[in-house]
Write an enzyme that holds these catalytic residues in place. Structure first.
Site, PDB file in Angstrom:
ATOM      1  N   ARG A  20       0.813  -1.220   0.000  1.00  0.00           N
ATOM      2  CA  ARG A  20       0.000   0.000   0.000  1.00  0.00           C
ATOM      3  C   ARG A  20       0.849   1.275   0.000  1.00  0.00           C
ATOM      4  NH1 ARG A  20      -5.438  -1.092   3.661  1.00  0.00           N
ATOM      5  NH2 ARG A  20      -6.089  -2.982   2.571  1.00  0.00           N
ATOM      6  N   ASP A  66     -15.245  10.241   9.786  1.00  0.00           N
ATOM      7  CA  ASP A  66     -14.205   9.280   9.418  1.00  0.00           C
ATOM      8  C   ASP A  66     -12.851   9.974   9.484  1.00  0.00           C
ATOM      9  OD1 ASP A  66     -14.308   6.340   8.078  1.00  0.00           O
ATOM     10  OD2 ASP A  66     -12.538   7.416   7.364  1.00  0.00           O
TER      11      ASP A  66
END
Length: 287
Positions: free
Chosen positions: A48, A157
């Site tokens: 990632r 979030d």
């Protein structure tokens, strides 16, 4: 042998990624987001973050760690967290929670709202908005005039990209399929190329904000319903206990907390949050 592996890299690839690099990244992620990474996640971290190294023109994870840890690394620290955060979500995920919200919780909240009272719900770790919009659809099913009353959903979030997607509110028809078709076709507007966008009633009900669950919580008012699902599972035990404990002062008496299927309330909060169903808790115990 791969050249990187030959220089002490714990993952084969184009960049050197040592055990020290992994520990450094794991410590930064834990400090910033509360997420605990074990060594078995090294390959995931490499895959990632290698994309970030390419974009930044860096040649090693050591250089990347120095950048993120530096005084100018705040922006990249946010990007690192976003890259390492799992954003698995779908409409009406764990549908028993929405059944409970509609059948057990909403009758009382609807009566309060119709009498002029305040009703607040929170989707903590809302990802790209599919959870809070599922909550909004459930509310509108029980209380069609909700957007005109004092009923609101806070959706938060840590990832600003997810917050932006939720605010935009555009999803494919395939993504919407788990939601009751009569509901989403009523409250979503057709957009281009098989996409649907949340309509005005949904947009009026849901407000999206960036928030770190282990950071400051600026909210002053209390909530009647909190969804915090499939996020604390990534925290260590002590961090989980702190999060559960922080929820209770923000919950009205009798308020409901919904958590993920692999999660359990632990620590001091267990004295206040009592089981009210499958992965469902009520402040003050069952009614």
């Amino acid at each position: 042998m791969n050249a990187a592996a030959g220089r002490g890299s714990i993952v084969e690839g184009e960049f050197v990624f040592t055990a020290d690099d992994f520990r450094h990244i794991a410590e930064m992620l834990h400090a910033h987001a509360g997420i605990a990474l074990n060594e078995g996640k090294a390959a995931l971290v490499y895959s990632r973050l290698a994309k970030r190294l390419r974009i930044l023109g860096l040649t090693s994870f050591r250089d990347y760690c120095a950048l993120v840890d530096g005084v100018d690394g705040v922006d990249e620290r946010q990007k690192m967290t976003a890259a390492l955060t799992t954003n698995v979500t779908r409409f009406y995920r764990e549908p028993h929670h929405f059944d409970d919200l509609r059948d057990r919780v909403m009758p009382e909240l609807a009566a309060r709202a119709r009498a002029g009272g305040r009703v607040r719900l929170w989707s903590a770790a809302c990802s790209n908005g599919q959870e809070p919009y599922s909550m909004a659809l459930t509310i509108l099913q029980a209380l069609p005039e909700a957007a005109d009353l004092d009923v609101r959903i806070l959706a938060t979030d840590i990832d600003p990209n997810m917050v932006a997607q939720g605010h935009d509110g555009t999803y494919s028809e395939e993504a919407l399929e788990p939601a009751p078709v009569t509901l989403w076709r009523k409250y979503f507007d057709r957009a281009d190329r098989g996409q649907w966008t949340a309509g005005q009633q949904l947009k009026r009900l849901v407000s999206f904000k960036e928030l770190n669950l282990i950071g400051d919580w600026p909210m002053k008012g209390k909530f009647d319903v909190i969804f915090c699902r499939n996020v604390v599972i990534y925290f260590d035990d002590a961090t989980q206990e702190r999060v559960w404990k922080r929820f209770t002062p923000l919950m009205n008496p009798g308020a409901t907390l919904y958590i993920g299927h692999s999660e359990r309330v632990s620590g001091p909060a267990t004295s206040q949050l009592q089981t009210a169903g499958l992965t469902t808790y009520r402040l003050g115990g069952p009614a």
